[in-house]
Design an enzyme around this catalytic site. Structure first.
Site, PDB file in Angstrom:
ATOM      1  N   GLY A 101      31.190   4.564 -20.331  1.00  0.00           N
ATOM      2  CA  GLY A 101      29.987   5.409 -20.827  1.00  0.00           C
ATOM      3  C   GLY A 101      30.385   6.569 -21.624  1.00  0.00           C
ATOM      4  N   ILE A 102      29.741   7.631 -21.673  1.00  0.00           N
ATOM      5  CA  ILE A 102      29.864   8.866 -22.496  1.00  0.00           C
ATOM      6  C   ILE A 102      30.796   9.892 -21.499  1.00  0.00           C
ATOM      7  CG2 ILE A 102      27.780   9.757 -21.941  1.00  0.00           C
ATOM      8  CD1 ILE A 102      27.784  11.213 -24.885  1.00  0.00           C
ATOM      9  N   GLU A 138      26.867  -0.840 -22.321  1.00  0.00           N
ATOM     10  CA  GLU A 138      25.731  -0.373 -22.550  1.00  0.00           C
ATOM     11  C   GLU A 138      25.560   0.605 -23.504  1.00  0.00           C
ATOM     12  OE1 GLU A 138      26.448   1.201 -18.315  1.00  0.00           O
ATOM     13  OE2 GLU A 138      27.651   0.255 -20.001  1.00  0.00           O
ATOM     14  N   LYS A 143      34.991  20.983  -9.512  1.00  0.00           N
ATOM     15  CA  LYS A 143      35.260  22.270 -10.011  1.00  0.00           C
ATOM     16  C   LYS A 143      35.614  23.473  -9.243  1.00  0.00           C
ATOM     17  CE  LYS A 143      33.193  21.478 -14.492  1.00  0.00           C
ATOM     18  NZ  LYS A 143      32.136  21.749 -15.601  1.00  0.00           N
TER      19      LYS A 143
END
Length: 474
Positions: A253-254, A276, A401
């Site tokens: 993905g991104i 995708e 984080k």
């Protein structure tokens, strides 16, 4: 009539018979070619406001294209018309959309109700507050919602490239479930944008299928292209050095982890892309000759995708590029089709993974965060690879984080399991690689504790003993 400088023939009305006839002959793997057939009709060029004033009514269902192709100016106009006309009970169905979603604002409650097939940040608050809906569904199954009339759009709102000399536009960066929605919609409103890249495959739509054309050249939203953290870079290196073979077909993905993986593949050969979505990181590998797609059995020599979100460099790369095929999501993500790709290597991320291998990816506790997406489609497709060389990979930074472990004793209360413990094979953090396939529960706990952040390993070992009544062991 001239639309964006192109001549489109005229006709009195839409030929609805062609749609019902075509749908009645549809089979599972049949593409919807109706939108590619020129009709003897032309769209009416209007402003966005005028288009919605003509057709938007209470109780309707509106489908909106998503990702980088989100037609934000049209959706803003839809919102304004709905509010000004005191309309009510309008359902807006979409996948991940970009920019602000004005129709989910508190003052639109009762007028519009969003329904996400994969959630983005712009609707999370509305879903959490009960003003919007979300449907848990695999990406490959979304077109079935339209073809089976579970969702029946009255209006489809899309964004396309300007028509070429033959009258053909392109859906550009987002094909996914759009064609399925379009052939089942009564009215199509299209934002015609010179900034929309022209892509091929299932992206082609003839201008004559559009009812109302709105000329608007708003730039597409941009993401990605920035460097990742040291932990993400390490994950990319671990995957690239140990799990990606020459000739592999990649799905990713991104985000920073996929880009980090791509950055680590500069010495690989004959890679292919069947995903995708893909990001800007493929461009350098394509130009270096690392991505050739030559080992693929289908779509040889071409990158296969279904939707994109990236930056201008990515949009320019895919524009008018015959090496890119943008295809429907029920084909790209179909588990069987994925399993046919050579050395299928699927790289996906998640929110947390428990000590038995259960993966939460769509929710943080009871709070919905995104959706199922294509994770299971590709994880299972890679596991079922017919050549026996597939690699299903879950990749995460070991800590949040806030310093909390993403490898957890149990998933947060109410968290949904997207990828089951039986689906999971490889889990990768910056601390290392765990292969869970064929492992017992105590072996899984042992492998996952090894790749957890060192600050949390002792606590995880104690939690594993409490849960399993025995010590984790290799």
């Amino acid at each position: 009539m001239s639309v964006m400088g192109k001549i489109i023939p005229n006709v009195s009305s839409r030929n609805f018979g062609r749609i019902s006839a075509a749908l009645s002959n549809r089979t599972y793997f049949t593409y919807t070619q109706e939108l590619s057939q020129p009709l003897d009709r032309k769209p009416e060029t209007l402003t966005a406001k005028e288009a919605f004033e003509k057709c938007l009514k209470s109780g309707q269902t509106v489908f909106a294209q998503g990702a980088a192709a989100t037609p934000a100016p049209l959706l803003d106009a839809m919102t304004a018309v709905g509010k000004a006309g005191s309309l009510k009970d309008i359902r807006v169905v979409h996948m991940h959309t970009e920019k602000d979603a004005a129709y989910v604002a508190p003052d639109c409650e009762g007028i519009f109700r969003s329904c996400s097939l994969f959630m983005a940040a712009n609707v999370r608050k509305a879903v959490a507050e009960g003003r919007s809906d979300a449907i848990p569904i695999f990406l490959q199954d979304i077109p079935k919602l339209f073809h089976r009339k579970i969702i029946q759009p009255d209006i489809a709102v899309i964004q396309v490239s300007p028509p070429d000399s033959h009258g053909y536009c392109s859906l550009g960066t987002s094909v996914d479930c759009v064609r399925a929605a379009l052939v089942n919609s009564k009215i199509i409103i299209a934002q015609v944008n010179v900034n929309m890249p022209r892509t091929f495959g299932d992206a082609i739509i003839h201008m004559s299928h559009i009812d109302y054309a709105v000329e608007d050249n708003t730039p597409l939203p941009e993401h990605g292209g920035k460097g990742g953290s040291p932990e993400e870079t390490k994950i990319g290196q671990l995957i690239g050095d140990n799990l990606v073979e020459d000739g592999a077909t990649l799905q990713m993905g991104i985000g920073s982890i996929p880009d980090a993986v791509l950055s680590a593949l500069k010495n690989h050969k004959d890679l292919g892309i069947h995903s995708e979505m893909f990001s800007v990181g493929v461009i350098d590998l394509f130009r270096r000759g690392c991505i050739t797609n030559n080992k693929k059995k289908t779509h040889r020599g071409r990158i296969v995708g279904s939707f994109l979100v990236g930056n201008r460099e990515l949009y320019d790369f895919v524009d008018n590029n015959p090496a890119i095929e943008m295809l429907e999501i029920d084909y790209v993500n179909n588990t069987h089709i994925v399993s046919l790709q050579p050395t299928m290597t699927a790289i996906n991320s998640c929110i947390e993974v428990d000590l038995t291998g259960q993966v939460a990816a769509d929710s943080i506790g009871t709070r919905m965060y995104s959706g199922f997406g294509g994770q299971v489609d590709f994880i299972r497709g890679a596991a079922e690879a017919v050549d026996g060389r597939g690699k299903p990979i879950i990749a995460i930074v070991s800590n949040t984080k806030r310093g909390e472990s993403k490898v957890v004793p149990t998933l947060k209360l109410g968290a949904g399991v997207v990828t089951t413990r039986a689906h999971v094979h490889y889990v990768v953090t910056e601390q290392g690689i765990a292969n869970l396939f064929g492992k017992t529960l105590r072996q899984r706990a042992y492998e996952l504790i090894k790749i957890a952040h060192p600050d949390h390993r002792e606590a995880l070992e104690k939690a594993a003993f409490e849960r399993l009544k025995c010590m984790p062991a290799p």
